[in-house]
Design a protein around this motif. Structure first.
Motif, short mmCIF file in Angstrom:
data_model
loop_
_atom_site.label_atom_id
_atom_site.label_comp_id
_atom_site.label_asym_id
_atom_site.label_seq_id
_atom_site.Cartn_x
_atom_site.Cartn_y
_atom_site.Cartn_z
N ILE A 200 -22.17 4.25 -40.87
CA ILE A 200 -20.94 3.62 -40.77
C ILE A 200 -20.02 3.87 -41.73
CG2 ILE A 200 -19.95 1.23 -41.12
CD1 ILE A 200 -22.60 -0.03 -39.95
N PHE A 201 -20.15 4.14 -43.11
CA PHE A 201 -19.23 4.26 -44.15
C PHE A 201 -18.86 5.82 -44.50
CE2 PHE A 201 -20.45 -0.07 -45.28
CZ PHE A 201 -19.55 -0.64 -45.62
N SER A 202 -19.61 6.82 -44.15
CA SER A 202 -19.34 8.32 -44.51
C SER A 202 -17.85 8.41 -43.58
CB SER A 202 -20.45 9.18 -44.15
OG SER A 202 -20.36 10.40 -44.42
N PRO A 203 -17.92 8.30 -42.48
CA PRO A 203 -16.62 8.46 -41.56
C PRO A 203 -15.24 7.84 -42.28
CG PRO A 203 -18.35 8.20 -39.92
CD PRO A 203 -18.74 7.68 -41.39
N MET A 204 -15.63 6.62 -42.61
CA MET A 204 -14.51 5.68 -42.85
C MET A 204 -14.07 6.27 -44.32
SD MET A 204 -14.52 1.65 -44.27
CE MET A 204 -14.66 2.24 -46.07
N PHE A 205 -14.75 6.43 -45.24
CA PHE A 205 -14.32 7.30 -46.47
C PHE A 205 -13.81 8.57 -46.31
CE2 PHE A 205 -17.29 4.19 -48.73
CZ PHE A 205 -16.55 3.48 -49.52
N ALA A 206 -14.16 9.45 -45.45
CA ALA A 206 -13.61 10.62 -45.09
C ALA A 206 -12.17 10.55 -44.64
CB ALA A 206 -14.45 11.45 -44.26
N LYS A 207 -11.99 9.50 -43.62
CA LYS A 207 -10.63 9.17 -43.10
C LYS A 207 -9.70 8.26 -43.86
CE LYS A 207 -12.92 10.46 -38.79
NZ LYS A 207 -13.42 9.85 -37.50
N LEU A 208 -10.13 7.78 -44.93
CA LEU A 208 -9.65 6.55 -45.62
C LEU A 208 -8.03 6.91 -45.77
CD1 LEU A 208 -10.45 4.02 -46.55
CD2 LEU A 208 -10.54 4.99 -48.83
N GLY A 209 -7.25 6.06 -45.30
CA GLY A 209 -5.62 6.18 -45.61
C GLY A 209 -5.13 6.98 -44.57
#
Length: 539
Positions: A200-209
């Protein structure tokens, strides 16, 4: 007098006993997140760092290289038996963190153009011996960042597997004669939430902002491993106090001898349990590396837009997942029937909400993230049953059957729903949940059986040998899955249009072999009175 002394130790205090377990479980939770931190962003690694599938797969397989081919896991077991749980837990946390930091630097922007990049580009292109055997963790033309990341992942893998055997030994120490299976099952249930957290979080942090930086995902994992090390240090203080109360020394009077390994390997029961372990884990962990892509190839997914494509929905969905996990897990310990069924009802409602959100997001990684949730719910039930009723060998056979059914469903039934967004997603969710449930039988039934097969003094070495055998499968089967995919998808350029049928059939065959071994194990247990079918809790 002796009875009074016994009831005053930390081990006899249920709250302290389970606090020790929680510290160990949280450490492994963080480790599990880092293990697959790059799995859900494989496509970004190719676009951002130039890692093709070969580079990505070689780097992923490097995790077990030192454990398998340099026999580090065997040494880890010796260290555990000689130095004790406290020292080895802290050492494993430090080694994991060191490997993670190296891997982070390898994918960070500052690595590009550095002297280290030049060195890795010009070196480690040929490893004598390993190259000829086809097991080298590097190859000529492998991106420098992937090589350095592989070095970091090797070091992390040493710490992670050392941590795994240490946690198992620690649980045996704190729960000896008590709810050992429940404790081991609960630890793995929490640790496996790391898989969902990662997805859940790995893609979110990679694409943050709106700007892609894959190093942010790895940095997230590094921070968590700092927390894991802190958890192990706190555990060490508790463990030291327990030894002071019981008079049990961390270092045994009897030094470890090489002959101890021979004693372990001469046990038929040990070999059956070890082989069952490698079959189970080889059918699950390598599958996790490919599961998201397998779903992309077999589901008709429409990526969400607006709210469904943002970071807010990621956090909301994760919070819902935690409610499912907490309520389903807590329901096992509620004495009040109304409260028990109420918690179960809440868990079911929130699970449906979670699955609906995954469908709306149209994201294969969030669909697969449901993998550990049913395991969290039923592992305590299974562990408690094994503790009080026994039947560990029988449960392993049931788990094998579920493993076979799930992989064959992925192979033959899921592709039939290609084009049906709702139908395919429902089949995927149900199968993933059941697969996670079948996997929960390993910690609940298999791991607590090891102390029944070997002397307490060499439990650490026994777990190390099992983990070493397991790591051979974890190194081999990702490669075999890749080879099968290459040979059955010749001429297919679209990575989301691969045929996974025969790769999944191969994994189902592992389940068949595990079922046969389960039958043999049950027969050997009956003949030699190993006690595998007997309860762990002594009434």
């Amino acid at each position: 007098m002796s009875e009074t002394k016994l009831t005053t130790t930390l081990r006899d205090n249920a709250a302290m006993r389970w606090t020790a377990l929680l510290l160990l479980a949280l450490g492994m939770f963080c480790a599990y997140i880092f293990m697959d931190i790059l799995s859900p962003i494989k496509d970004l690694m190719q676009s951002q760092k130039g890692w093709d599938s070969l580079a990505f797969g070689t780097m992923q397989g490097a995790e077990t290289f030192l454990n398998v081919f340099i026999f580090f896991l065997i040494f880890a077991g010796i260290i555990l038996d000689k130095m004790g749980v406290r020292f080895t837990a802290i050492l494993s946390g430090a080694v994991m963190l060191l490997g993670a930091i190296i891997k982070y630097y390898a994918v960070a922007d500052s690595f590009a153009g550095s002297g280290l990049e030049t060195w890795f580009t010009n070196n480690l292109n040929y490893i004598p011996g390993f190259e000829e055997l086809g097991v080298s963790p590097f190859y000529r033309g492998m991106p420098a960042s992937a090589k350095m990341a592989a070095v970091g992942f090797m070091i992390f893998g040493c710490g992670a597997e050392m941590g795994g055997i240490t946690v198992s030994r620690g649980i045996v120490k704190w729960f000896k004669g008590r709810e050992t299976a429940l404790a081991m099952g609960s630890e793995m249930a929490l640790a496996r939430l790391g898989v969902a957290t990662c997805m859940i979080f790995s893609p979110m942090f990679a694409k943050l902002g709106g700007e892609v930086h894959v190093s942010r995902s790895v940095a997230f994992g590094v921070v968590l491993l700092c927390i894991a090390l802190i958890m192990f240090i706190v555990y060490a203080f508790m463990d030291k106090k327990l030894d002071a109360q019981t008079g049990e020394g961390e270092e045994k009077d009897d030094p470890f001898k090489v002959s101890d390994i021979g004693r372990i390997l001469s046990s038929m029961g040990f070999w059956l349990v070890a082989l069952l372990c490698v079959l189970y884990y080889s059918a699950i962990f390598p599958f996790q590396k490919y599961a998201v892509n397998m779903l992309q190839c077999n589901l008709t997914l429409t990526p969400g837009e607006g709210f469904w494509a943002g970071s807010t929905v990621t956090i909301i969905q994760y919070a819902i997942m935690l409610v499912v996990a907490a309520c389903s897990f807590a329901s096992n310990f509620s004495k009040n029937k109304g409260m028990k069924f109420g918690l179960m009802a809440v868990a079911v409602v929130f699970l449906v909400a979670y699955c609906w959100m995954g469908y709306m997001r149209g994201s294969a990684e969030t669909i697969f993230a449901v993998f550990p949730l049913l395991a969290v719910a039923i592992t305590p039930i299974l562990g408690s049953y094994v503790d009080h009723k026994g039947k560990a060998a029988s449960m392993l056979m049931i788990g094998s059957l579920l493993l076979i059914i799930c992989h064959l469903t992925f192979a033959f039934i899921l592709p039939m729903f290609k084009g049906s967004a709702v139908g395919g997603t429902v089949v995927a969710y149900i199968t993933i949940l059941v697969l996670g449930a079948s996997f929960s039988l390993v910690p609940a039934a298999l791991w607590p059986s090891v102390p029944k097969l070997v002397d307490e003094k060499i439990i650490g070495s026994a777990y190390a040998l099992i983990f070493w055998i397991q790591n051979i499968g974890l190194w081999l089967f990702p490669l075999l899955i890749g080879k099968v995919l290459d040979n059955t998808n010749k001429g297919v350029d679209d990575p989301t249009n691969l045929n996974y049928t025969w790769a999944l059939v191969m994994l189902a065959c592992l389940g068949v072999a595990a079922f046969i071994l389960g039958l043999v194990l049950k027969a050997v247990d009956k003949k030699k009175n190993l006690g595998l079918e007997l309860p762990n809790v002594k009434e």
